[in-house]
Write a protein that holds these residues in place. Structure first.
Motif, short mmCIF file in Angstrom:
data_model
loop_
_atom_site.label_atom_id
_atom_site.label_comp_id
_atom_site.label_asym_id
_atom_site.label_seq_id
_atom_site.Cartn_x
_atom_site.Cartn_y
_atom_site.Cartn_z
N ASP A 216 0.68 -1.03 -0.23
CA ASP A 216 0.07 0.02 0.08
C ASP A 216 0.79 1.23 0.04
O ASP A 216 1.66 1.45 0.87
N PHE A 217 0.60 2.08 -1.08
CA PHE A 217 1.61 3.13 -0.94
C PHE A 217 0.43 4.59 -0.97
O PHE A 217 1.06 5.50 -0.70
N LEU A 218 -0.82 4.41 -1.32
CA LEU A 218 -1.74 5.36 -1.27
C LEU A 218 -3.11 4.94 -0.83
O LEU A 218 -3.67 3.76 -1.42
N ILE A 219 -3.58 5.33 0.20
CA ILE A 219 -4.99 4.86 0.76
C ILE A 219 -5.90 6.24 0.60
O ILE A 219 -5.33 7.30 0.98
N MET A 220 -6.83 6.28 -0.18
CA MET A 220 -7.72 7.40 -0.58
C MET A 220 -9.04 7.08 0.26
O MET A 220 -9.69 6.23 -0.07
N ASP A 221 -9.35 8.02 1.31
CA ASP A 221 -10.64 7.92 1.90
C ASP A 221 -11.62 8.80 1.21
O ASP A 221 -11.62 9.97 1.54
N LEU A 222 -12.68 8.18 0.71
CA LEU A 222 -13.75 8.84 -0.15
C LEU A 222 -14.43 9.30 0.70
O LEU A 222 -14.91 10.53 0.47
N LYS A 223 -14.86 8.94 1.81
CA LYS A 223 -15.84 9.67 2.88
C LYS A 223 -15.49 10.96 3.30
O LYS A 223 -16.03 12.09 3.25
N ASN A 224 -14.39 11.03 3.55
CA ASN A 224 -13.58 12.19 4.19
C ASN A 224 -12.63 13.11 3.25
O ASN A 224 -11.90 14.04 3.63
N ARG A 225 -12.44 12.59 1.91
CA ARG A 225 -11.72 12.98 0.97
C ARG A 225 -10.45 13.30 1.32
O ARG A 225 -9.71 14.58 1.46
N LYS A 226 -9.63 12.26 2.12
CA LYS A 226 -8.48 12.49 2.57
C LYS A 226 -7.57 11.41 1.80
O LYS A 226 -7.77 10.32 1.61
N SER A 227 -6.52 11.64 1.48
CA SER A 227 -5.14 10.64 1.19
C SER A 227 -4.20 10.76 1.98
O SER A 227 -3.39 11.65 2.63
N TYR A 228 -3.98 9.36 2.11
CA TYR A 228 -2.63 8.78 3.15
C TYR A 228 -1.72 7.92 2.17
O TYR A 228 -1.93 6.99 1.63
N THR B 14 5.19 10.14 1.85
CA THR B 14 4.98 11.42 2.59
C THR B 14 5.60 11.10 4.07
O THR B 14 5.15 10.62 4.92
N SER B 15 6.34 12.09 4.47
CA SER B 15 6.94 12.28 5.90
C SER B 15 6.25 13.12 6.87
O SER B 15 6.17 12.78 8.24
N GLU B 16 5.26 14.20 6.40
CA GLU B 16 4.63 14.82 7.17
C GLU B 16 3.50 15.24 6.54
O GLU B 16 3.25 15.32 5.25
N ASN B 17 2.24 15.77 7.22
CA ASN B 17 1.08 16.51 6.74
C ASN B 17 1.36 17.60 5.58
O ASN B 17 2.33 18.32 6.17
N GLY B 18 0.62 17.53 4.59
CA GLY B 18 1.06 18.88 3.65
C GLY B 18 0.42 18.66 2.51
O GLY B 18 -0.84 17.95 2.14
N PRO B 19 0.83 19.30 1.40
CA PRO B 19 0.03 19.10 0.24
C PRO B 19 0.21 17.85 -0.69
O PRO B 19 -0.69 17.84 -1.53
N TYR B 20 1.20 16.94 0.01
CA TYR B 20 1.05 15.71 -0.66
C TYR B 20 0.15 14.61 0.11
O TYR B 20 0.26 13.51 -0.24
N GLY B 21 -0.67 15.07 1.17
CA GLY B 21 -1.31 14.32 1.78
C GLY B 21 -0.92 14.16 3.16
O GLY B 21 -0.25 14.78 3.85
N ILE B 22 -1.45 13.01 3.87
CA ILE B 22 -1.15 12.92 5.01
C ILE B 22 -0.22 11.20 4.96
O ILE B 22 -0.58 10.31 4.31
N PRO B 23 0.66 11.12 5.99
CA PRO B 23 1.56 10.04 6.00
C PRO B 23 0.49 8.62 6.29
O PRO B 23 -0.34 8.94 7.19
N ILE B 24 0.91 7.82 5.53
CA ILE B 24 -0.04 6.59 5.83
C ILE B 24 -0.03 5.73 7.17
O ILE B 24 -0.96 5.18 7.69
N THR B 25 0.91 6.39 8.07
CA THR B 25 1.10 5.94 9.51
C THR B 25 0.18 6.32 10.19
O THR B 25 -0.24 5.98 11.26
#
Length: 137
Positions: free
Chosen positions: A107-119, A123-134
């Motif tokens: 898993d390199f990207l998880i997209m939460d459709l309900k909340n429109r968030k990408s993990y 990425t090492s920290e929250n920002g324009p590239y999404g949220i760290p999957i951790t």
């Protein structure tokens, strides 16, 4: 480098996910289909293909030339750069309100459709590239 392009449609939700990559980065986009139009709901960063930039000014240069934004070095981690990937290495799993984009089974990207968030694993920290999957619970 090979261009990346895959898509998967969920007709029940009238949505489509597109995975697209150029020489710099690979992104996923969730599109909402309606009778009037098709529009991007949100996106998610999957990985860099080797290009890292230092400043947001450098990113604007890419965007102004209609090129997807590469990753800023500040947000990178040990998983960010994946140079040797092709379409065959990417899998799109759609499970209800969650889309998982896997690279070589991970898993390199998880997209939460309900909340429109990408993990993103890249990425090492929250920002324009999404949220760290951790941070995905």
């Amino acid at each position: 480098m090979n261009e990346i392009y895959l898509s998967k449609i969920n007709e029940e939700q009238n949505r489509e996910v597109i995975v697209e990559g150029d020489d710099h980065s690979v992104w996923a986009y969730v599109l909402k289909h309606s009778e009037e139009s098709i529009g991007i709901e949100f996106d998610g960063f999957i990985c860099s293909r080797g290009t890292l930039v230092e400043t947001s000014k450098e990113i604007k240069n890419y965007i102004n030339n209609a090129i997807s934004a590469p990753l800023m070095k500040r947000y990178s981690n040990e998983f960010s750069i994946q140079r040797e990937i092709e379409n065959k290495d990417i899998e799109i799993d759609w499970n209800g309100n969650e889309i998982s984009i896997k690279l070589n089974g991970i898993d390199f990207l998880i997209m939460d459709l309900k909340n429109r968030k990408s993990y993103s694993k890249s990425t090492s920290e929250n920002g324009p590239y999404g949220i760290p999957i951790t941070e995905k619970n």
